[in-house]
Scaffold this active site. Sequence first.
Site, short mmCIF file in Angstrom:
data_model
loop_
_atom_site.label_atom_id
_atom_site.label_comp_id
_atom_site.label_asym_id
_atom_site.label_seq_id
_atom_site.Cartn_x
_atom_site.Cartn_y
_atom_site.Cartn_z
N ASP A 27 0.86 -1.17 0.00
CA ASP A 27 0.00 0.00 0.00
C ASP A 27 0.91 1.23 0.00
O ASP A 27 2.09 1.15 0.36
CB ASP A 27 -0.90 -0.01 1.23
CG ASP A 27 -1.89 1.13 1.24
OD1 ASP A 27 -2.50 1.40 0.18
OD2 ASP A 27 -2.05 1.77 2.29
N ASP A 29 -0.33 5.11 0.70
CA ASP A 29 -0.68 6.08 1.74
C ASP A 29 -0.61 5.44 3.11
O ASP A 29 -1.32 4.47 3.39
CB ASP A 29 -2.08 6.64 1.50
CG ASP A 29 -2.17 7.48 0.24
OD1 ASP A 29 -1.45 8.47 0.15
OD2 ASP A 29 -2.96 7.12 -0.65
#
Length: 343
Positions: A27, A29
């Site tokens: 991922d 963010d």
Amino acid sequence: MSHQQDRSRPSGSSTALSEAYDTALLDLDGVVYAGGEAIGHAVESLTEVRAGGMHLAYVTNNALRTPDAVAEHLTELGVPAEPSDVITSAQAVARLVADQLPPGARVLAIGGEGLRVALRERGLVPVESADDDPAAVAQGYGGPDMAWGRFAEASYAIRRGLPWFASNTDLTIPGARGIAPGNGAAVEVVRIATGAEPQVAGKPLPPMHRETVLRTGARRPIVVGDRLDTDIEGAFNGGVDSLLVLTGVTDAAQLLAAPPQHRPTYVDRDLRGLLTGQPEVTPAGDAYRCGGWTAAVRGDGLVLEGEGEALDGLRALCAAAWSFAGSGVCGLETGKALAGLGL
């Protein structure tokens, strides 16, 4: 694909995770960066695991930017990346739309450039107005300055009976100044206005896992994320292992209360966790040990005794809480047990 773990406690690994798995599905963010700035230790850790032969793929529910822009940003931060290394929820939702509409169909795009580019990649034509004869509505994160009128356009079209697709439903998004509303909050605005339900593509749902597998070809992947309800649940749904890093939205108390589908295989402070093995958590009567710590359920709360690395204490607490909760949710008092760990 790797095995599906025992969800009653975090797993251990005798070798570095970068050696035990061939691909890290990262991922962005809250894991690699926040508010555009690299998270501590992220650049150095990713540089080292890539040099060791691990393939890095960046899998994000944020549909705002194009893969080219994300790859350029990562490269500027010091993590060289190609657009093909980036998989976005915009790509996943565009494929979902294209599976149901003919080539050349018009789609009302409520979001940023990443969504428009992804729709074009699948042979669809993004349009800006409900009066442009769209055949569907696709909604993705449009950034903090997205005009309120865009939600009105989506509502007009959906109320006419058009199918509605959403890139993801993350209610929040981490940034440099804290936690801000995400695409899920914007989806709720349209849901309230229309009473409709979108088809959702992003993590933790199958369309995003399908898109990731198609684009990476990973054989022994590990999902690396900061969110229990997207990254970790997405790994659970895909039958692959996961590493939760505590650099984003999930805190220790939320982790202890996680139901089985939100329990990561491994837990670490940040991306340095890819470079190391993971300590075993072992039963000790009615308690659990990890490193110098022992955790147990006593009455209506968790008790932690010992000393050493704070993360080992958290891992022991997870085992005690998850074992107590079984397939439910931990309802134990956790504040006292966590107070001495500084997490």
